[in-house]
Design a protein around this motif. Structure first.
Motif, PDB file in Angstrom:
ATOM      1  N   ASP A 129       0.792  -1.228   0.000  1.00 57.37           N
ATOM      2  CA  ASP A 129       0.000   0.000   0.000  1.00 57.37           C
ATOM      3  C   ASP A 129       0.828   1.283   0.000  1.00 57.37           C
ATOM      4  OD1 ASP A 129      -2.447  -1.397   0.042  1.00 57.37           O
ATOM      5  OD2 ASP A 129      -2.280  -1.673   2.205  1.00 57.37           O
ATOM      6  N   VAL A 130       2.096   1.174   0.367  1.00 55.08           N
ATOM      7  CA  VAL A 130       2.926   2.379   0.444  1.00 55.08           C
ATOM      8  C   VAL A 130       4.086   2.322  -0.555  1.00 55.08           C
ATOM      9  CG1 VAL A 130       4.325   3.861   1.944  1.00 55.08           C
ATOM     10  CG2 VAL A 130       2.325   2.666   2.877  1.00 55.08           C
ATOM     11  N   VAL A 131       4.938   1.306  -0.440  1.00 52.50           N
ATOM     12  CA  VAL A 131       6.122   1.240  -1.301  1.00 52.50           C
ATOM     13  C   VAL A 131       5.740   0.994  -2.756  1.00 52.50           C
ATOM     14  CG1 VAL A 131       8.341   0.113  -1.710  1.00 52.50           C
ATOM     15  CG2 VAL A 131       7.513   0.410   0.626  1.00 52.50           C
ATOM     16  N   ASP A 132       4.933  -0.042  -3.002  1.00 49.76           N
ATOM     17  CA  ASP A 132       4.547  -0.338  -4.387  1.00 49.76           C
ATOM     18  C   ASP A 132       3.734   0.800  -4.988  1.00 49.76           C
ATOM     19  OD1 ASP A 132       5.842  -2.723  -4.124  1.00 49.76           O
ATOM     20  OD2 ASP A 132       4.042  -3.963  -3.986  1.00 49.76           O
ATOM     21  N   ASP A 133       2.881   1.418  -4.177  1.00 49.21           N
ATOM     22  CA  ASP A 133       2.101   2.557  -4.647  1.00 49.21           C
ATOM     23  C   ASP A 133       3.017   3.714  -5.014  1.00 49.21           C
ATOM     24  OD1 ASP A 133      -0.588   4.209  -4.699  1.00 49.21           O
ATOM     25  OD2 ASP A 133       0.781   5.356  -3.420  1.00 49.21           O
ATOM     26  N   PHE A 134       4.036   3.960  -4.213  1.00 51.29           N
ATOM     27  CA  PHE A 134       5.010   5.022  -4.454  1.00 51.29           C
ATOM     28  C   PHE A 134       5.690   4.820  -5.813  1.00 51.29           C
ATOM     29  CE2 PHE A 134       9.374   6.646  -4.069  1.00 51.29           C
ATOM     30  CZ  PHE A 134       9.174   7.933  -3.597  1.00 51.29           C
ATOM     31  N   VAL A 135       6.142   3.606  -6.074  1.00 51.55           N
ATOM     32  CA  VAL A 135       6.826   3.306  -7.335  1.00 51.55           C
ATOM     33  C   VAL A 135       5.868   3.452  -8.510  1.00 51.55           C
ATOM     34  CG1 VAL A 135       8.014   1.509  -8.655  1.00 51.55           C
ATOM     35  CG2 VAL A 135       8.496   1.781  -6.212  1.00 51.55           C
ATOM     36  N   ALA A 136       4.650   2.927  -8.370  1.00 54.82           N
ATOM     37  CA  ALA A 136       3.679   2.988  -9.457  1.00 54.82           C
ATOM     38  C   ALA A 136       3.281   4.426  -9.779  1.00 54.82           C
ATOM     39  CB  ALA A 136       2.439   2.175  -9.093  1.00 54.82           C
ATOM     40  N   GLU A 137       3.141   5.254  -8.752  1.00 56.77           N
ATOM     41  CA  GLU A 137       2.747   6.644  -8.976  1.00 56.77           C
ATOM     42  C   GLU A 137       3.834   7.413  -9.723  1.00 56.77           C
ATOM     43  OE1 GLU A 137      -0.449   8.563  -7.698  1.00 56.77           O
ATOM     44  OE2 GLU A 137      -0.569   6.609  -8.648  1.00 56.77           O
ATOM     45  N   ASP A 154      18.327   8.816  -1.574  1.00 54.58           N
ATOM     46  CA  ASP A 154      18.475   8.845  -3.028  1.00 54.58           C
ATOM     47  C   ASP A 154      17.211   8.286  -3.681  1.00 54.58           C
ATOM     48  OD1 ASP A 154      19.312   8.868  -5.638  1.00 54.58           O
ATOM     49  OD2 ASP A 154      20.821   7.277  -5.413  1.00 54.58           O
ATOM     50  N   THR A 155      16.187   9.132  -3.776  1.00 57.55           N
ATOM     51  CA  THR A 155      14.912   8.695  -4.348  1.00 57.55           C
ATOM     52  C   THR A 155      15.062   8.294  -5.803  1.00 57.55           C
ATOM     53  OG1 THR A 155      13.687  10.142  -2.855  1.00 57.55           O
ATOM     54  CG2 THR A 155      12.528   9.377  -4.804  1.00 57.55           C
ATOM     55  N   ARG A 156      15.800   9.076  -6.571  1.00 62.70           N
ATOM     56  CA  ARG A 156      15.974   8.759  -7.993  1.00 62.70           C
ATOM     57  C   ARG A 156      16.667   7.410  -8.161  1.00 62.70           C
ATOM     58  NH1 ARG A 156      18.409  13.268 -12.024  1.00 62.70           N
ATOM     59  NH2 ARG A 156      16.407  14.234 -11.489  1.00 62.70           N
ATOM     60  N   GLY A 157      17.684   7.136  -7.346  1.00 65.81           N
ATOM     61  CA  GLY A 157      18.383   5.860  -7.429  1.00 65.81           C
ATOM     62  C   GLY A 157      17.490   4.696  -7.039  1.00 65.81           C
ATOM     63  N   PHE A 158      16.650   4.913  -6.010  1.00 71.60           N
ATOM     64  CA  PHE A 158      15.710   3.874  -5.576  1.00 71.60           C
ATOM     65  C   PHE A 158      14.745   3.528  -6.701  1.00 71.60           C
ATOM     66  CE2 PHE A 158      11.468   2.934  -3.897  1.00 71.60           C
ATOM     67  CZ  PHE A 158      11.728   1.844  -3.090  1.00 71.60           C
ATOM     68  N   LEU A 159      14.211   4.546  -7.358  1.00 73.26           N
ATOM     69  CA  LEU A 159      13.264   4.324  -8.439  1.00 73.26           C
ATOM     70  C   LEU A 159      13.940   3.700  -9.652  1.00 73.26           C
ATOM     71  CD1 LEU A 159      11.239   7.636  -8.122  1.00 73.26           C
ATOM     72  CD2 LEU A 159      10.390   5.336  -7.622  1.00 73.26           C
ATOM     73  N   ARG A 160      15.167   4.087  -9.913  1.00 71.67           N
ATOM     74  CA  ARG A 160      15.901   3.495 -11.043  1.00 71.67           C
ATOM     75  C   ARG A 160      16.112   1.999 -10.828  1.00 71.67           C
ATOM     76  NH1 ARG A 160      19.902   6.637 -10.927  1.00 71.67           N
ATOM     77  NH2 ARG A 160      21.281   5.344  -9.677  1.00 71.67           N
ATOM     78  N   ASP A 161      16.414   1.608  -9.579  1.00 71.66           N
ATOM     79  CA  ASP A 161      16.582   0.191  -9.272  1.00 71.66           C
ATOM     80  C   ASP A 161      15.287  -0.586  -9.465  1.00 71.66           C
ATOM     81  OD1 ASP A 161      19.220   0.640  -8.667  1.00 71.66           O
ATOM     82  OD2 ASP A 161      18.905   0.746  -6.494  1.00 71.66           O
ATOM     83  N   LYS A 162      14.161   0.074  -9.157  1.00 67.86           N
ATOM     84  CA  LYS A 162      12.863  -0.591  -9.259  1.00 67.86           C
ATOM     85  C   LYS A 162      12.326  -0.615 -10.701  1.00 67.86           C
ATOM     86  CE  LYS A 162      11.997  -1.376  -4.830  1.00 67.86           C
ATOM     87  NZ  LYS A 162      11.735  -2.737  -4.288  1.00 67.86           N
ATOM     88  N   LEU A 163      12.560   0.474 -11.443  1.00 69.47           N
ATOM     89  CA  LEU A 163      11.927   0.637 -12.743  1.00 69.47           C
ATOM     90  C   LEU A 163      12.876   0.494 -13.929  1.00 69.47           C
ATOM     91  CD1 LEU A 163       9.697   3.722 -11.801  1.00 69.47           C
ATOM     92  CD2 LEU A 163       8.930   1.358 -12.097  1.00 69.47           C
ATOM     93  N   GLY A 164      14.177   0.533 -13.654  1.00 74.93           N
ATOM     94  CA  GLY A 164      15.138   0.478 -14.743  1.00 74.93           C
ATOM     95  C   GLY A 164      15.214   1.803 -15.481  1.00 74.93           C
ATOM     96  N   GLU A 165      16.154   1.896 -16.399  1.00 75.01           N
ATOM     97  CA  GLU A 165      16.297   3.133 -17.160  1.00 75.01           C
ATOM     98  C   GLU A 165      15.289   3.170 -18.308  1.00 75.01           C
ATOM     99  OE1 GLU A 165      20.152   4.271 -18.356  1.00 75.01           O
ATOM    100  OE2 GLU A 165      20.936   4.399 -16.317  1.00 75.01           O
ATOM    101  N   ASP A 166      14.731   4.337 -18.539  1.00 76.67           N
ATOM    102  CA  ASP A 166      13.764   4.547 -19.617  1.00 76.67           C
ATOM    103  C   ASP A 166      14.033   5.933 -20.190  1.00 76.67           C
ATOM    104  OD1 ASP A 166      11.656   4.120 -21.326  1.00 76.67           O
ATOM    105  OD2 ASP A 166      10.132   4.796 -19.904  1.00 76.67           O
ATOM    106  N   PRO A 167      15.100   6.064 -20.967  1.00 74.30           N
ATOM    107  CA  PRO A 167      15.573   7.383 -21.393  1.00 74.30           C
ATOM    108  C   PRO A 167      14.587   8.134 -22.279  1.00 74.30           C
ATOM    109  CG  PRO A 167      16.725   5.643 -22.566  1.00 74.30           C
ATOM    110  CD  PRO A 167      15.935   4.983 -21.486  1.00 74.30           C
ATOM    111  N   GLY A 168      14.689   9.453 -22.189  1.00 70.45           N
ATOM    112  CA  GLY A 168      13.848  10.317 -22.997  1.00 70.45           C
ATOM    113  C   GLY A 168      14.447  11.701 -23.062  1.00 70.45           C
ATOM    114  N   GLU A 169      13.613  12.664 -23.429  1.00 73.69           N
ATOM    115  CA  GLU A 169      14.111  14.023 -23.652  1.00 73.69           C
ATOM    116  C   GLU A 169      13.542  15.018 -22.641  1.00 73.69           C
ATOM    117  OE1 GLU A 169      14.624  13.706 -28.524  1.00 73.69           O
ATOM    118  OE2 GLU A 169      12.801  14.598 -27.648  1.00 73.69           O
TER     119      GLU A 169
END
Length: 360
Positions: A80-88, A205-220
């Motif tokens: 309810d908290v961690v997975d929701d955080f990543v999905a949002e 390191d929120t960005r690093g945490f999310l990168r570990d969970k979601l992987g890189e998805d480069p854009g502009e």
């Protein structure tokens, strides 16, 4: 009353439990084990729910002479908290995990379990007040100490949850006074530093945490006219209103700083622009929760969109389950996914999750 005191291991929850005991309640302390890594240790003042915290909570309960238990609520916390955080963040929104934790863990999972076991209320160390109105019903209000007020992150509580909530620190004049009280009581956590940032990202390191969970998805990263200004590794690394860490290749022609204006995970673009484009004059929010009676028609309120943000006068209306808020004073950096809390003076009326905003 039989009171279940949520003891995080910090000074606030320890003093709150002590005050509940002083009030003559039958108090039982419980520490919520939310971290699935049993070897996790606190780093400085970051994080919470660690082994150190559970031991500090137990020592405080022993000193108060109350029973103490550790309840494993990690499954609910992760879902309810961690997975929701990543999905949002993956969807381009900006969630508040403390709001979700209060909504789904502390005042849903914990309260439901407590009520099932015969407890009358849950006491926490939050800075907020519960008062009785003329109709005898419980009302959620801001704390006496405006600097520590946490009513915003509690605005997700419904009327029934407020009825069973107890906030013994609501009338505390300052955090310093609470620490001094803990010192007088001999509580070993009197000088323990507060936890900061997101508890499940103890290194900050929120960005690093999310990168570990979601992987890189480069854009502009683009300007408001579509000009490409740089590239990014994932839209999840940005939030509306952000100024630093944009990774721009060149400065703006006018030399002024740029801010994140919008995020589009589908197009994998982050749009940036000048500060004045951040001003929001209206917003639409979904899934409203009411601690006060649900409003009928248009109501004058104060709206707040951050835990320690400034409340501004607004007009709110519930239309088909959708909350529409017209801000009389524009706000900046309002992002979808954030919570908007509505107030009548110091009283919390309710809250909803922001879905869309309209420029001022």
């Amino acid at each position: 009353m039989r009171v279940l005191a949520a003891m995080s291991g910090g000074v606030d929850s320890a003093v709150a439990a002590a005050r509940a005991v002083d009030a003559g309640h039958d108090v039982v302390g419980v520490h919520m084990a939310l971290n699935r890594n049993p070897s996790a240790l606190r780093t400085g003042s970051r994080g919470c729910c660690t082994i150190e915290d559970s031991l500090d909570a137990r020592r405080a309960a022993d000193l108060l002479g109350i029973p103490f238990y550790v309840w494993d609520l990690s499954e609910s916390f992760v879902a309810d908290v961690v997975d929701d955080f990543v999905a949002e963040y993956a969807a381009g929104r900006t969630p508040n995990p403390c709001v979700r934790c209060n909504e789904h863990v502390k005042f849903a999972a914990l309260l439901d379990k407590g009520i099932a076991l015969g407890f009358d209320a849950v006491a926490t160390g939050h800075y907020a007040r519960v008062e009785r109105g003329e109709d005898g019903r419980a009302q959620l209000h801001r704390a006496a100490d405006q600097l520590k007020d946490q009513s915003y992150v509690l605005a997700v509580l419904d009327a029934d949850q407020v009825e069973h909530a107890m906030f013994p620190l609501g009338d505390a004049p300052t955090k310093a006074a609470v620490r001094a009280e803990a010192q007088r009581r001999g509580l070993p956590v009197a000088s323990k530093p507060d936890s900061h940032d997101i508890c499940f990202i103890p290194d900050g390191d929120t960005r690093g945490f999310l990168r570990d969970k979601l992987g890189e998805d480069p854009g502009e990263v683009v300007d408001v006219d579509g000009t490409v200004l740089g590239r990014h590794a994932g839209t999840y690394g940005f939030t509306v209103g952000q100024r630093k860490g944009l990774g721009l290749d060149r400065p703006a022609a006018d030399g002024r700083p740029r801010y994140v204006l919008s995020i589009s995970p589908v197009q994998r673009t982050v749009t940036v622009g000048p500060a004045e484009r951040l001003a929001v004059g209206a917003l639409t929010a979904l899934d409203p929760v009411w601690s006060a009676p649900e409003p009928g028609g248009v109501v004058e309120v104060y709206a707040q969109v951050r835990a320690h943000g400034e409340p501004v006068p607004a007009v709110a209306e519930l239309v088909g389950g959708e909350l529409r808020v017209q801000l009389r004073t524009p706000l900046t950096g309002v992002a979808p996914g954030q919570t908007v809390a509505l107030y009548d003076g110091t009283r919390v009326l309710g809250s909803a999750t922001i879905a869309a905003t309209t420029p001022a």
